[in-house]
Design an enzyme around this catalytic site. Structure first.
Site, PDB file in Angstrom:
ATOM      1  N   PRO A 191       2.249   1.510  -2.802  1.00 51.48           N
ATOM      2  CA  PRO A 191       1.015   0.840  -2.580  1.00 51.48           C
ATOM      3  C   PRO A 191       1.194   0.320  -1.195  1.00 51.48           C
ATOM      4  O   PRO A 191       2.346  -0.204  -0.657  1.00 51.48           O
ATOM      5  CB  PRO A 191       0.893  -0.146  -3.645  1.00 51.48           C
ATOM      6  CG  PRO A 191       1.770   0.355  -4.724  1.00 51.48           C
ATOM      7  CD  PRO A 191       2.753   1.001  -4.315  1.00 51.48           C
ATOM      8  N   GLU A 192      -0.134   0.118  -0.680  1.00 51.51           N
ATOM      9  CA  GLU A 192      -0.017  -0.562   0.646  1.00 51.51           C
ATOM     10  C   GLU A 192       0.182  -2.019   0.503  1.00 51.51           C
ATOM     11  O   GLU A 192      -0.404  -2.384  -0.707  1.00 51.51           O
ATOM     12  CB  GLU A 192      -1.325  -0.303   1.163  1.00 51.51           C
ATOM     13  CG  GLU A 192      -1.498   1.359   1.476  1.00 51.51           C
ATOM     14  CD  GLU A 192      -0.785   1.843   2.568  1.00 51.51           C
ATOM     15  OE1 GLU A 192      -0.495   1.120   3.616  1.00 51.51           O
ATOM     16  OE2 GLU A 192      -0.455   2.968   2.487  1.00 51.51           O
ATOM     17  N   LYS A 219       4.869  -6.142   0.428  1.00 56.49           N
ATOM     18  CA  LYS A 219       4.879  -5.290  -0.764  1.00 56.49           C
ATOM     19  C   LYS A 219       5.304  -5.954  -2.114  1.00 56.49           C
ATOM     20  O   LYS A 219       5.547  -5.428  -3.090  1.00 56.49           O
ATOM     21  CB  LYS A 219       5.345  -4.032  -0.545  1.00 56.49           C
ATOM     22  CG  LYS A 219       4.456  -3.410   0.382  1.00 56.49           C
ATOM     23  CD  LYS A 219       4.794  -1.827   0.528  1.00 56.49           C
ATOM     24  CE  LYS A 219       4.066  -1.129   1.614  1.00 56.49           C
ATOM     25  NZ  LYS A 219       4.456  -0.001   1.615  1.00 56.49           N
ATOM     26  N   ARG A 273       8.004  10.931   4.283  1.00 53.31           N
ATOM     27  CA  ARG A 273       6.795  10.608   3.598  1.00 53.31           C
ATOM     28  C   ARG A 273       5.998  11.839   4.490  1.00 53.31           C
ATOM     29  O   ARG A 273       6.348  12.215   5.545  1.00 53.31           O
ATOM     30  CB  ARG A 273       6.146   9.371   4.118  1.00 53.31           C
ATOM     31  CG  ARG A 273       6.544   8.173   3.328  1.00 53.31           C
ATOM     32  CD  ARG A 273       6.304   8.004   2.178  1.00 53.31           C
ATOM     33  NE  ARG A 273       7.241   6.999   1.498  1.00 53.31           N
ATOM     34  CZ  ARG A 273       8.113   7.100   0.881  1.00 53.31           C
ATOM     35  NH1 ARG A 273       9.175   7.808   0.805  1.00 53.31           N
ATOM     36  NH2 ARG A 273       8.667   5.819   0.319  1.00 53.31           N
TER      37      ARG A 273
END
Length: 266
Positions: free
Chosen positions: A2-3, A51, A252
């Site tokens: 998640p951002e 995060k 990524r």
């Protein structure tokens, strides 16, 4: 993963549901924490740091959680069915009015509140810190420029530089800067602008579940390049490309427009 704005919104919702209320049920189902019962504890606050989430209790302890790739917190009314299987629940915090269930939370620790820095002190400035100041921006810039030989896309993801950017915002920031994700940081014309843009995009979406960098919320219209490999660039019509960036567990998928984002490529 998640951002930072997703974690920020989760913390905001948990704070509204739990802060100032006493738990009638406080189960921690992580193998290291099953012996701890939080029933009877009052929740003082829930805060996000990058995060990471920290749920603070009146006994001087904090519950630290991190979503990793598949974790989430859900809020329910007592008696409602859960949307994920019960065996995925790692924390159940219930008051008389709400039930907060943390699913698939791989990282969980219960620590003294005055020792939270042991878990989050290594992070760079939190881009969604409500007390963000010129000093935060200067520290982020110092850490950013110190990575001069590293690739822009990787440095944007480095939480020790600044906390909150994930793969979505990495791709969108690079596009809006007009730079390839593989551009060395030393070749970024305006590093301060990269930091400011990252913060602006996160702030824009911090209070809603939808994440838009284009200003549009319509399906398929929210992003410039993220997850649009093979589609036409919204600006120039060139096909968006994608490739892996980073090594091992840090790899990524990067997305970029070859025409709008000149510079090094894989």
């Amino acid at each position: 993963m998640p951002e930072g704005d997703t974690v920020y919104l989760a913390g905001k919702r948990l704070r509204a549901a739990l802060a100032g209320r006493t738990l009638v049920r406080g189960e921690l189902r992580h193998p290291r924490l099953v012996q701890h019962d939080l029933a009877g504890r009052t929740v003082l606050d829930v805060v996000s740091v990058g995060k990471h989430l920290l749920t603070r209790f009146d006994d001087g302890r904090s519950l630290h959680t991190h979503f990793r790739m598949d974790g989430s917190w859900h809020l329910y009314r007592p008696g409602m069915s859960w949307q994920r299987p019960a065996h995925e629940a790692r924390a159940v915090l219930e008051t008389g009015e709400r039930v907060a269930v943390g699913f698939a939370l791989h990282d969980m620790e219960l620590v003294p509140t005055d020792q939270e820095d042991r878990l989050v002190g290594h992070l760079g400035p939190d881009l969604l810190d409500p007390d963000w100041s010129d000093a935060h921006a200067a520290e982020a810039l110092r850490r950013f420029t110190a990575r001069g030989a590293s690739e822009l896309g990787l440095v944007l993801l480095e939480q020790r530089v600044m906390a909150g950017v994930g793969n979505l915002y990495k791709a969108e920031v690079c596009f809006l800067l007009g730079l390839s994700p593989w551009t060395p940081v030393r070749d970024v014309p305006d590093p301060a602008a990269a930091i400011a843009l990252s913060r602006t995009l996160l702030l824009r979406n911090a209070d809603r579940p939808e994440q838009s960098t284009t200003g549009e919320l319509g399906r398929g219209r929210q992003h410039w390049v993220f997850e649009r490999s093979g589609q036409r660039c919204r600006r120039c019509g060139t096909r968006i490309r994608s490739a892996e960036q980073g090594d091992g567990i840090y790899a990524r998928i990067a997305y970029w427009c070859p025409r709008c984002q000149p510079g090094p490529t894989p």
